[in-house]
Design an enzyme around this catalytic site. Structure first.
Site, PDB file in Angstrom:
ATOM      1  CB  THR A   4      78.607  30.330-136.525  1.00  0.00           C
ATOM      2  OG1 THR A   4      77.277  29.815-136.656  1.00  0.00           O
ATOM      3  CG2 THR A   4      78.551  31.555-135.638  1.00  0.00           C
ATOM      4  CE1 TYR A  25      73.880  21.739-141.307  1.00  0.00           C
ATOM      5  CE2 TYR A  25      75.894  23.051-141.468  1.00  0.00           C
ATOM      6  CZ  TYR A  25      74.573  22.924-141.070  1.00  0.00           C
ATOM      7  OH  TYR A  25      73.949  23.979-140.440  1.00  0.00           O
ATOM      8  CE  LYS A  36      75.178  21.578-137.546  1.00  0.00           C
ATOM      9  NZ  LYS A  36      76.278  22.522-137.293  1.00  0.00           N
TER      10      LYS A  36
END
Length: 301
Positions: A54, A140, A166
């Site tokens: 983000t 991730y 994640k």
């Protein structure tokens, strides 16, 4: 922070990714960014991710990742800062070293660049990054980099500083296999876009925390939803989902890239100055910002 310390902090509460602030010429606006991080640090986040997805990690140079990480550390007080890391192995290890020198408390290893890779290739890549730093590293799973449970277990054995997993795939069966196989060796983080839509199901699979993008501009609402999830308050969750997250997701899904664009628009609408998105991302259209403004005003009321 040591790998064990950052693991404990990450597992203790809600996480978020501050957007990266730019000037109109797309240069970093670190003054505005520091102010935003300082504000967010007052709302009880367990940790914040600097230069994450983000935060437009994919649009930042290695030097800028370090600059953003350093600025976040300057502003976050006692809230730990986890830096984004990624690309091919050579760049990822360079970014890891730069982030550590900039004061990061941990690393989030985003998917390697472009190519599909075998499980052995993913193993070697993650291991090389872990060996390049003393920081705790979170792998991730997303897009072209999806480690299976056996690979995650191999990495946990080979890399003492691998502290977290994640998920951004939404594959509950894979996530449950990882959490069952690894147990408390790792902390587990939800990473789906607008993860609040998935939080209840992932919580049942052993993923007890997640990164909230909307924390950027409605941190109190994000914390209220997180606490409802952790206390199994389904009525509170459904109220917030219907009043905010379902219409928010419908707006987010109008264009590719909007999962980042809509967060930056939200930050702008609460009176902060995140600046434009770097290409190839595009800003929300004016009428779409009006819809988002209405959602923010509704939940504020």
């Amino acid at each position: 922070m040591s790998p064990d310390e950052i693991k404990s902090r990450v597992a203790s509460g809600l996480l978020s990714f501050p957007v990266t602030h730019f000037n109109e010429d797309f240069s970093l606006n670190l003054e505005s960014y520091r102010a935003h991080v300082a504000w967010l640090s007052g709302f009880g986040a367990a940790a914040l991710f600097a230069a994450g997805g983000t935060g437009e990690f994919f649009s930042l140079s290695p030097e800028e990742v370090a600059d953003v990480t350093r600025a976040a550390k300057d502003a976050s007080g006692d809230v730990p800062i986890i830096a984004g890391c990624g690309y091919g192995t050579a760049l990822a290890t360079e970014i890891a070293r730069r982030a550590e020198a900039a004061g990061a408390d941990g690393l989030l290893l985003l998917p390697h660049y472009l190519m599909e890779a075998s499980q052995e290739g993913i193993f070697r890549h993650v291991k090389a990054v872990c060996e390049s730093t003393g920081l705790g590293v979170i792998i991730y799973n997303r897009a072209n980099s999806v480690a299976n449970a056996d690979t995650v277990a191999r990495l946990a054995d080979a890399c003492p500083n691998l502290i977290g997993f994640k998920d951004g795939t939404g594959k509950i069966d894979l996530v449950r296999h990882v959490t069952a196989k690894l147990g408390d060796r790792l902390c587990y983080i939800g990473g789906m876009p607008t993860h609040e839509l998935f939080a209840e199901g992932f919580n049942g699979a052993g993923v007890t925390t997640y990164s909230s993008a909307v924390f950027n501009f409605v941190p109190e609402l994000a914390q209220r939803f997180y606490m409802a999830m952790r206390t199994s308050d389904r009525a509170a969750m459904e109220e917030i989902l219907h009043n905010f997250f379902f219409p928010f997701a419908a707006l987010r899904d109008r264009e590719q890239g909007y999962p980042v664009s809509i967060i930056k628009a939200g930050v702008e609408l609460i009176g902060r100055t995140p600046g434009p998105l770097r290409p190839p991302l595009t800003d929300l259209k004016p009428q779409e910002k009006d819809v988002l403004r209405g959602l923010i005003e509704k939940i504020a009321a």
